[in-house]
Design a protein around this motif. Structure first.
Motif, short mmCIF file in Angstrom:
data_model
loop_
_atom_site.label_atom_id
_atom_site.label_comp_id
_atom_site.label_asym_id
_atom_site.label_seq_id
_atom_site.Cartn_x
_atom_site.Cartn_y
_atom_site.Cartn_z
N LEU A 111 0.73 -1.16 0.05
CA LEU A 111 -0.04 -0.05 -0.01
C LEU A 111 0.91 1.42 0.02
CD1 LEU A 111 -2.82 -1.17 2.61
CD2 LEU A 111 -3.17 -0.71 0.02
N ARG A 112 2.02 1.15 0.79
CA ARG A 112 2.86 2.21 0.66
C ARG A 112 3.47 2.62 -0.71
NH1 ARG A 112 4.98 0.50 6.53
NH2 ARG A 112 3.50 1.64 7.68
N GLU A 113 3.88 1.20 -1.12
CA GLU A 113 4.42 1.52 -2.68
C GLU A 113 3.28 2.24 -3.67
OE1 GLU A 113 5.69 -2.29 -3.75
OE2 GLU A 113 7.30 -2.68 -2.15
N ARG A 114 2.22 1.74 -3.43
CA ARG A 114 1.09 2.47 -4.32
C ARG A 114 0.59 3.87 -3.94
NH1 ARG A 114 -2.41 -1.61 -7.52
NH2 ARG A 114 -1.22 -3.48 -7.54
N GLU A 115 1.61 4.25 -2.66
CA GLU A 115 1.22 5.67 -2.18
C GLU A 115 -0.41 5.75 -1.63
OE1 GLU A 115 1.90 8.63 -5.26
OE2 GLU A 115 4.25 8.19 -5.06
N VAL A 116 -0.90 4.76 -1.13
CA VAL A 116 -2.27 4.50 -0.55
C VAL A 116 -1.90 4.84 0.72
CG1 VAL A 116 -4.23 3.09 0.09
CG2 VAL A 116 -3.27 2.89 -2.12
N LEU A 117 -2.70 5.86 1.59
CA LEU A 117 -2.11 6.33 2.82
C LEU A 117 -3.09 5.43 3.90
CD1 LEU A 117 -2.64 10.15 2.20
CD2 LEU A 117 -0.62 8.57 2.06
N VAL A 118 -2.34 4.56 4.42
CA VAL A 118 -2.90 3.59 5.72
C VAL A 118 -3.13 4.50 6.93
CG1 VAL A 118 -3.01 1.33 6.72
CG2 VAL A 118 -1.72 1.68 4.35
N GLU A 119 -4.32 4.60 7.07
CA GLU A 119 -4.55 5.56 8.21
C GLU A 119 -4.58 4.78 9.52
OE1 GLU A 119 -4.35 8.86 8.52
OE2 GLU A 119 -4.93 9.75 6.61
N ARG A 120 -5.04 3.52 9.49
CA ARG A 120 -5.33 2.94 10.90
C ARG A 120 -5.26 1.35 10.18
NH1 ARG A 120 -5.25 7.19 11.95
NH2 ARG A 120 -6.69 8.26 13.58
N ALA A 121 -4.66 0.37 11.00
CA ALA A 121 -4.34 -0.92 10.71
C ALA A 121 -4.47 -1.83 12.15
CB ALA A 121 -2.95 -1.15 9.87
N TRP A 122 -5.23 -3.07 11.61
CA TRP A 122 -5.32 -3.82 12.81
C TRP A 122 -4.85 -5.31 12.20
CZ3 TRP A 122 -9.18 -0.32 11.67
CH2 TRP A 122 -9.31 0.49 12.63
N SER A 123 -4.45 -6.15 13.13
CA SER A 123 -3.96 -7.61 12.58
C SER A 123 -4.40 -8.50 13.90
CB SER A 123 -2.30 -7.64 12.43
OG SER A 123 -2.18 -9.03 12.07
N GLY A 124 -5.18 -9.43 13.76
CA GLY A 124 -5.55 -10.42 14.48
C GLY A 124 -6.90 -11.31 13.98
N TRP B 16 -12.50 -5.73 20.44
CA TRP B 16 -12.04 -4.75 19.97
C TRP B 16 -10.59 -4.39 20.15
CZ3 TRP B 16 -12.73 -2.75 15.06
CH2 TRP B 16 -12.10 -1.54 14.96
N PRO B 17 -9.60 -4.34 19.39
CA PRO B 17 -8.38 -4.25 19.47
C PRO B 17 -7.87 -2.72 19.85
CG PRO B 17 -8.60 -4.35 17.12
CD PRO B 17 -9.84 -4.28 17.71
N ARG B 18 -8.55 -1.75 19.96
CA ARG B 18 -8.44 -0.56 20.35
C ARG B 18 -7.76 0.30 19.29
NH1 ARG B 18 -11.30 -3.02 23.45
NH2 ARG B 18 -11.44 -2.52 25.77
N ASN B 19 -6.52 0.99 19.67
CA ASN B 19 -5.72 1.79 18.90
C ASN B 19 -5.21 1.06 17.62
OD1 ASN B 19 -4.48 3.79 17.68
ND2 ASN B 19 -3.60 4.57 19.52
N GLY B 20 -5.55 1.48 16.37
CA GLY B 20 -4.90 0.95 15.19
C GLY B 20 -4.23 1.98 14.57
N LYS B 21 -3.81 3.02 15.30
CA LYS B 21 -2.89 3.93 14.77
C LYS B 21 -1.52 3.52 14.39
CE LYS B 21 -5.28 7.86 16.82
NZ LYS B 21 -4.99 8.90 18.02
N LEU B 22 -1.01 3.83 13.18
CA LEU B 22 0.55 3.53 12.90
C LEU B 22 1.46 4.51 13.05
CD1 LEU B 22 -0.13 1.82 9.32
CD2 LEU B 22 -0.01 0.58 11.58
N ALA B 23 2.67 4.16 13.54
CA ALA B 23 3.89 5.21 13.62
C ALA B 23 4.58 4.89 12.36
CB ALA B 23 4.66 4.82 14.95
N PRO B 24 5.57 6.02 12.14
CA PRO B 24 6.43 5.79 11.07
C PRO B 24 7.17 4.55 11.01
CG PRO B 24 6.32 8.10 11.87
CD PRO B 24 5.61 7.50 12.96
N VAL B 25 7.78 4.01 10.27
CA VAL B 25 8.48 3.03 10.23
C VAL B 25 10.03 3.41 10.74
CG1 VAL B 25 9.83 1.07 8.84
CG2 VAL B 25 7.40 1.78 8.16
N ARG B 26 10.11 2.74 11.88
CA ARG B 26 11.71 3.05 12.47
C ARG B 26 12.42 1.84 12.73
NH1 ARG B 26 7.89 6.64 15.84
NH2 ARG B 26 7.91 4.81 17.27
N ARG B 27 13.53 2.11 12.70
CA ARG B 27 14.57 1.06 12.97
C ARG B 27 15.73 1.56 13.89
NH1 ARG B 27 13.60 -3.83 10.18
NH2 ARG B 27 12.47 -3.52 8.44
N VAL B 28 15.98 1.09 14.99
CA VAL B 28 17.14 1.48 16.08
C VAL B 28 18.29 0.61 15.83
CG1 VAL B 28 17.61 1.99 18.37
CG2 VAL B 28 15.50 2.20 17.56
#
Length: 565
Positions: free
Chosen positions: A283-296, A331-343
């Motif tokens: 979705l990011r490659e296609r420039e679709v803006l993922v505002e919320r996401a849940w997995s389960g 309900w899984p509550r918060n589906g907000k996404l943070a920017p991809v980060r690697r430490v």
């Protein structure tokens, strides 16, 4: 059929009793398979618009898991994969609705539409305003039926959330129904099954699949998919599902969406996370803006292995509804996404670079020997996996294969001396091999390296290094010969190598004798009751199968024979 049930006919009732017992904000409607919110006001004029859904059981946590403030007011459960009765739906409406009315959220299956639809008519006749919104989000049927006849699947959960949020804010029935219908119209879902499920009353799987097949575009009632296709890697499968959803829903660059990665009941979180990773990347490659996401697992099909992907177009208003507070247990509550980060971890101090000397006596042959061991690890992967699966966790084969790749990746500077080579090999295996084997081999090699500071060790020095390496393994793991571990191959092999050299045999002859002792030791583990590690939990059930760690010792010792002497 193997299921944790008492009797097929009692499954739904006993399940609902268990669910409600664990959820203080829920209650069972007396005499009905209906879960309701426990905070419904007794005075009907104080009740907000009631949002009600349901369907056949077997989709847990749907639908009872979404009963709670901010989502559903009631969930009606039928038998497994069977629509609930009209009377049960009507009882739910009467229990939770008031003058503000009720909205029924219905998945697009004939039985559900008929029973919920008739219940709505009866409720209206009793003076309870009632509306019905049908969810038909299954894009897999885009070439099979018209849009209005598509099935309702996992996207229904997002309709529950939006409608429940609107009702909680005091919206009118017309407004809640409009929000739910608009959400349903923007949904697209597609699923895949890797295997069937078994309905308790039937006692057998709904269909069969060969090991290399999967069902693409299935529903949620154990039925077959739109077509049967060869098994694909997760990334390729996600690409297929998303391409269909994006095309059907006309989602493209700049569009804002919510993503739901849904397990069908038999898919572990590990695999769902792999699917979610790829879906977000595409979705990011296609420039679709993922505002919320849940997995389960949100809407399942009993124990079916597989998943579905759902995309919902969103705007600021819909995001507020998805973000609105709810205490519904599933309900899984918060589906907000943070920017991809690697430490990046702090890098250890690097030793001074040492120029490689491939011409150093014996080191070219040393490297060839190590690469031969890497070949042997890869060739034995399947066999070691089978052995480890019989009395362990089944990861030894793939772990040593990863170790083989790490050996091949060592830089040329690693091969300048035996000491440096063993140190580099130990550190490479430490990083690449998981479980217990990595620490054992790393400790053994690092201990041996310290005993080979001389750049031209003789055969007896190698024998002593072998001995101290075996001692290091024993110290680290606390095992002794006879405990059914790798030591049962290592210990006799190291002893024989030293004894044979002292008796005057050549290094090649001594090593051959050592390999024979390792083979005998590994074979002897088939008769040993394990005392350490995961195999110890099996007790006598481990008898008859050689210890995988001991077998692995033979795997790496054998190819060294052609290089010694």
């Amino acid at each position: 059929m193997k299921k944790l049930v008492n009797a097929p006919r009692a499954v739904v009732g006993e399940m609902l009793e268990g669910l409600v017992s664990l959820s203080p904000e829920q209650a069972l409607l007396e005499g009905e398979s209906v879960v309701v919110r426990s905070d419904i006001p007794a005075e009907v004029h104080r009740r907000e618009v009631a949002v009600i859904s349901g369907g056949g059981s077997g989709h847990e946590p749907a639908h009872a898991g979404y009963v709670g403030p901010g989502m559903l007011h009631a969930a009606v459960a039928g038998d497994v994969f069977t629509s609930p009765s009209t009377d049960a739906v009507l009882a739910a409406i009467r229990a939770v609705a008031g003058p503000a009315g009720a909205l029924l959220v219905v998945k697009n299956y004939t039985g559900d539409r008929l029973n919920f639809g008739l219940a709505a008519e009866l409720a209206r006749a009793e003076g309870i305003p009632t509306e019905v919104v049908v969810v038909a989000d299954d894009v897999a049927l885009r070439d099979t039926v018209e849009p209005a006849r598509r099935r309702g699947i996992a996207g229904t959960v997002l309709v529950h959330k939006v409608a429940g949020a609107a009702a909680a804010l005091g919206a009118s029935l017309a407004e809640v129904a409009r929000e739910a219908a608009a959400t349903a119209a923007e949904l697209g879902t597609m699923g895949v099954a890797l295997g069937p499920c078994t309905v308790p009353a039937a006692g057998r799987p709904g269909f069969t699949l060969d090991p290399g097949e999967m069902e693409l575009g299935l529903g949620i009632h154990g039925e077959q998919g739109v077509r049967r296709v060869p098994l694909q890697p997760a990334d390729a499968l996600v690409d297929t599902l998303l391409a269909t959803i994006l095309e059907d829903r006309r989602i493209g660059a700049g569009d804002r969406v919510a993503l739901l990665v849904n397990g069908l009941g038999g898919t572990p979180p590990m695999e769902l996370a792999i699917v979610a990773r790829r879906a977000l990347a595409v979705l990011r490659e296609r420039e679709v803006l993922v505002e919320r996401a849940w997995s389960g697992s949100f809407l399942t099909a009993l124990e079916m292995p597989g998943c579905s992907l759902t995309l919902l177009k969103v705007d600021d208003a819909r995001l507020r509804q998805l973000d609105a507070e709810t205490s519904a247990p599933a309900w899984p509550r918060n589906g907000k996404l943070a920017p991809v980060r690697r430490v990046s971890p702090r890098a250890p101090a690097q030793p001074a670079a040492v120029e490689a000397h491939p011409e150093h006596p014996g080191m070219v042959r040393f490297k060839q020997a190590v690469l031969a061991v890497a070949d042997a690890f890869e060739a034995a992967e399947t066999r070691l996996t089978e052995l480890d699966s019989a009395a362990g966790d089944g990861d030894l084969g793939i772990s040593l294969a990863r170790g083989a790749a790490a050996l091949r990746a060592l830089p040329e500077s690693s091969w300048s001396s035996p000491h440096r080579a063993l140190t580099a090999i130990g550190n490479a295996l430490r990083r690449s091999i998981g479980g217990s084997s990595g620490p054992f081999y790393a400790t053994a090699l690092l201990r041996a390296a310290r005993h080979l500071a001389d750049e031209t060790p003789n055969a007896m020095a190698w024998a002593e290094a072998f001995r101290v390496a075996v001692e290091a393994v024993a110290e680290l793991g606390g095992a002794r010969p006879g405990d059914r571990t790798m030591l049962d191959a290592l210990h006799p092999a190291a002893d024989m190598f030293a004894r044979a050299l002292k008796s005057g045999q050549s290094p090649a002859q001594a090593w051959e004798a050592s390999v024979l002792e390792a083979e005998k030791g590994a074979e002897a583990t088939t008769r040993m009751k394990p005392r350490l590690g995961r195999a110890s939990y099996l007790g006598e059930r481990a008898l008859g199968v050689p210890d995988a760690g001991a077998a692995a010792v033979v795997v790496w010792m054998k190819p060294l024979s052609q290089f010694i002497g």
